[in-house]
Structure formats: structure tokens, C-alpha cells
Scaffold this motif. Sequence first.
Motif, short mmCIF file in Angstrom:
data_model
loop_
_atom_site.label_atom_id
_atom_site.label_comp_id
_atom_site.label_asym_id
_atom_site.label_seq_id
_atom_site.Cartn_x
_atom_site.Cartn_y
_atom_site.Cartn_z
N ALA A 45 12.25 -5.04 9.64
CA ALA A 45 11.15 -4.34 8.98
C ALA A 45 11.17 -2.85 9.29
N LYS A 46 11.69 -2.46 10.45
CA LYS A 46 11.72 -1.03 10.79
C LYS A 46 12.47 -0.23 9.73
N ASP A 47 13.61 -0.74 9.31
CA ASP A 47 14.41 -0.01 8.32
C ASP A 47 13.81 -0.14 6.92
N ARG A 48 13.28 -1.34 6.59
CA ARG A 48 12.67 -1.51 5.26
C ARG A 48 11.48 -0.58 5.09
N VAL A 49 10.61 -0.54 6.09
CA VAL A 49 9.39 0.26 5.99
C VAL A 49 9.72 1.75 5.94
N LYS A 50 10.66 2.19 6.75
CA LYS A 50 11.02 3.61 6.76
C LYS A 50 11.57 4.05 5.40
N ALA A 51 12.43 3.21 4.81
CA ALA A 51 12.99 3.54 3.50
C ALA A 51 11.91 3.51 2.42
N ALA A 52 10.99 2.52 2.51
CA ALA A 52 9.93 2.42 1.51
C ALA A 52 9.00 3.63 1.56
N VAL A 53 8.66 4.10 2.75
CA VAL A 53 7.79 5.27 2.89
C VAL A 53 8.49 6.51 2.33
N ALA A 80 6.04 -10.55 5.97
CA ALA A 80 4.68 -10.29 5.49
C ALA A 80 4.00 -9.15 6.23
N TYR A 81 4.57 -8.69 7.35
CA TYR A 81 3.95 -7.63 8.15
C TYR A 81 4.34 -6.23 7.66
N ASP A 82 5.25 -6.14 6.70
CA ASP A 82 5.77 -4.83 6.28
C ASP A 82 4.65 -3.88 5.87
N LEU A 83 3.75 -4.35 5.01
CA LEU A 83 2.68 -3.49 4.52
C LEU A 83 1.78 -3.02 5.65
N GLY A 84 1.42 -3.93 6.55
CA GLY A 84 0.57 -3.55 7.68
C GLY A 84 1.24 -2.54 8.58
N ILE A 85 2.56 -2.68 8.80
CA ILE A 85 3.29 -1.73 9.63
C ILE A 85 3.32 -0.35 8.98
N ALA A 86 3.59 -0.31 7.68
CA ALA A 86 3.67 0.98 6.98
C ALA A 86 2.33 1.70 7.01
N ILE A 87 1.25 0.97 6.75
CA ILE A 87 -0.07 1.61 6.73
C ILE A 87 -0.47 2.06 8.12
N ALA A 88 -0.13 1.30 9.14
CA ALA A 88 -0.46 1.71 10.52
C ALA A 88 0.24 3.01 10.88
N VAL A 89 1.53 3.13 10.52
CA VAL A 89 2.28 4.35 10.85
C VAL A 89 1.71 5.54 10.09
N LEU A 90 1.43 5.38 8.80
CA LEU A 90 0.92 6.50 8.00
C LEU A 90 -0.49 6.89 8.41
N THR A 91 -1.28 5.91 8.86
CA THR A 91 -2.62 6.24 9.36
C THR A 91 -2.52 7.01 10.67
N ALA A 92 -1.61 6.59 11.55
CA ALA A 92 -1.42 7.32 12.81
C ALA A 92 -0.94 8.73 12.56
N ALA A 93 -0.21 8.94 11.46
CA ALA A 93 0.27 10.28 11.12
C ALA A 93 -0.73 11.07 10.30
N SER A 94 -1.94 10.52 10.13
CA SER A 94 -3.04 11.18 9.40
C SER A 94 -2.71 11.40 7.92
N VAL A 95 -1.88 10.53 7.36
CA VAL A 95 -1.58 10.62 5.92
C VAL A 95 -2.70 9.99 5.11
N VAL A 96 -3.28 8.91 5.62
CA VAL A 96 -4.38 8.22 4.95
C VAL A 96 -5.50 7.97 5.95
N PRO A 97 -6.76 7.86 5.49
CA PRO A 97 -7.87 7.58 6.41
C PRO A 97 -7.87 6.11 6.84
N ALA A 98 -8.55 5.86 7.95
CA ALA A 98 -8.59 4.50 8.51
C ALA A 98 -9.91 3.81 8.23
#
Length: 503
Positions: A45-53, A80-98
Motif C-alpha cells: 500500500a505504501k507504493d500504491r498510495v504514494k503513486a495515487a496521491v 481496503a486500508y489504502d484510502l484511510g492511509i492516503a487521507i491520514a497522510v494528506l491530513t497530517a500534511a494539512s492538505v485537507v481538514p480533519a
Amino acid sequence: MPLARTWSVALLGIEGRLVEIEADLGAGLPGIKLLGLPDPGLREAKDRVKAAVRNSGLSWPERHVTLGLSPANLPKAGSAYDLGIAIAVLTAASVVPADKLSSTALLGELALDGRLRPVRGVLPALLAAQGAGLTRAVVPAESLPEAALVDGMEVGGAACLTEVLAWLREEQSLVAPSARVGEGEPPVPDLADVVGQPEARWALEVAAAGGHHLLLTGPPGIGKTMLARRLPGLLPLLTPAESLEVTAVHSVHGSLAPASPLVRVPPIVAPHHSISVAALIGGGSGLAVPGAISRAHRGVLFLDEACEFGPQRLESLRTALEEGEVRIARQRGVARYPARFQLVLACNPCPCAPARETDCACSPSVRRRYMARLSGPLLDRVDLRVRMRPLTAIANLDGGEPESSETVRLRVLRARERAAHRWAGRGWRHNGEVPGPVLRREFTLPTSVTALLERALSRGSLTARGADRCLRIAWTLGDLAGAARPDSDHVAAALEFRDRRAA
């Protein structure tokens, strides 16, 4: 914010456990570290999520990313965790609100271009999330009909990662579920298609009325398969709770119809005799997936050419027949799947299986060895045994037009209503689920009624388990006849159904 969290769900069998996904952006060389007992598919998932973002038009944080999936000691498998991982990373980077994440479950696999792909087990996952207190869920748009089966939960579908990000920013809404689908009954074969065989048709009706297991023996082409495949049409529709339970198993297996996911008619599963034990009972590496017996839960498991399955496969059914559940232990945990099904066996009387019994070229010892593949302990758990005879004429075999499934089903439903009323306070739905001690101690029949059973027990031609099953059949025959209690004729008919010579 350097730390953010989202929620997803891990499945152990059809039981879901809420998983907290934490993303921490720390100092150090850019990289990704994934913690929390991930399986190989999840580690990717690390590589899938990074490429998807990156392919969604966003920048991946140039920092050291630590991803923690908690509980840390709970094995986690799948994508099934891909979406949750991507949103967690982008939220931590302040891209989207939590703001919306604290009460939202995120499920979905990410493609490299940011599309959301459907995953298995959406229904049991959302039921678990709802039980844990979450009120919203975001799923792939293709999984939306299945997710909509969870009442009382706000569910939205998305086709890609950018749609989820826009929803978090309050820029657009997610796709809402359409009107509930899957409420109609799929067509089932009609019993009127079966010509002749009055004894076997009667046994099928008794099996449907009492939830009894059935063995059909006879030469090929006589109608054994036709009869077995018409059993679901005689059974009552699944209750809402049973429908969700059966649908959850099929969801984990991945065999749901995308547009009409809710299973309302009792399923029938007919595996080939070359099936492996793992595919029959359930298994696989990591955490076990459901097998054929679990997919037949609340329905019918039909084993055609039963003697060809081999002893290992047949004997593996014995525990599930008694307990209605299968427990599969693996290194990563124990998976429990429901397996309360009606077993229907069909077999030929000998290996050569001629159309006429007089043409059989097998010696008596060969016939005995062939039928001995169905062991005594397994047959003892089969309530009804019927020997089917070859047809002797095409027309007017039983004095008129064969009864349709609807006609027989009405009698079955009336008998089941009587049984359900009798066992209402004890949690049993039909006579096939009633323990023998209850029938012997609390619903004792007069000695004059059970005299034949006593005689069979004293001669050793019937086991104690067999006697209990005879009592269950007798109560079912009484329900079909509208009697308050079974009489000696019902007991005699039940004992005839148990005759080993019919096998």
C-alpha cells in the motif's frame, strides 16, 4: 499538523474490528514505514498510495512518514486500508481538514491513477464500524449498493481520491445511495419439472419443513440433481437478520452481485467433487477465507456424486453439521464463519451405475465398498435417506400433473409456523435444530408411540443420535399433518426414512 488519524476496519472472518490509522510526519530522510502486522498486500500500500496521491495532482510530503495501524497486535490483510492511509497522510500534511474524520470509516483500494476500486467485505466492515460508534462511511462507488444495506449509517461513494478530498473540503458531495435494490426474488427451478418419484418428492418436502439433511440414491438420470436444486424454492425467504448474515459471508468471499447484493432466497452451493478441503471448509494463507459450506449458510449444500468426494472431504463436514460453525486456525489468527446449512447428498448405487439395476456388473463386495465411502458417522447425521427407482413410463406416473413448488411451499410454511410457535421461547426455527435431550425429556412421547424406536435401539440397528433424529423427523411429519403431537405412524415413517438399506 504533523500527526493525523483516520478509521478503517479489519475483518477476522465476518467479524470486524475498528482500526485506527495514524500518520506521523517526522524529521529525517524521506521514506515510509508501515507498522501494525501488515500482510504482503498491505505492505504494498505504501507504493500504491504514494503513486495515487501524486497522480491526483498532489505532492507527497518530502518527510519521513510513519504509518501505524492499531491495534498493533491485530493481523491486517488486504487493500481496503489504502484510502484511510492516503487521507491520514494528506491530513497530517494539512492538505485537507480533519473535521469529518473522527466519525468516518474509510474503505477502498487505490489504483495508481487515484481511482477507488471496490474491496471485499464492505457490509460486515460497516456493520462493525457502526457498532463501534462511527456514523459515516466513504466507500468506492461500485460498493455503494452493498454499503447501503447498513441502516442508520450515512454512506457516500466516490470514484477517485480527488472526490473524497473535495468532500472533506466541503467543495462537493459524495454519491448518495440509490433506492434499495435486490428486494425481488430471483427465479428458482420449479418442482413441477420433476416427473414421478413421489417418495423422493415427499422426502424433499419433509426436509424443507424440518430443516433435515437428505441422501438421494439412484441410477444416473433419474432426477436426483433436479430434486436437490429445487429445495431452495420450498424454503421460506430469509429474515432481514439472516439476509444480512448470509450477505456478509458472500461479501467476504467476493461473490455478491454488484447491482443486487442482498441475498434473500436461501442459497444453494454445489461444488465439484474435485474441490479441495480448504475450498470446501474454508482456508488459505494468512487469515482463512470462507469455503463452500459457509457460502451455503442458511441454504443448501448439494454434493452431487457424493461417493466421489473422498473420505477426507466428507468427514470434514461432520463438525460443521453438528455445530453450525467452522473455526479455522491460522498463524495470523482464528477465523469463524457460520455454516448452518442443509446437506443434500446424491450418489449412484455402484461404480458402473447402469440405468437398470439388473444390468449392474458390480459384485456385492464392490457395491459395498463404493457405498462405504459414505461413512457410518456421516450417514448417522443424515436424517432422510431415499432410494430412487427408475421411471417406467413417461406420462401419468403419479396420477396427474406434478405439484408445483408454490403448492408444496405453502404446506412447508404452515409446518414451519407450527414448529416456530412451539420453539419460539427457545430460539430454534425448525425441528432440525432441536437438541435430542429436549425432545426426550420435555416433549416425551408415550411408550406406545416410541415402541419401534425402542426395538431398533435394542437390536443395535439405530444409534442414540439416530433415535434423536427420528424424533425430529416424527415431529416434522406431525407438523405437516397438522397434528399436535406425532403418533406411532409418524415415528414408523421416520424410522423408514432412516433405513440404512436406502443408502
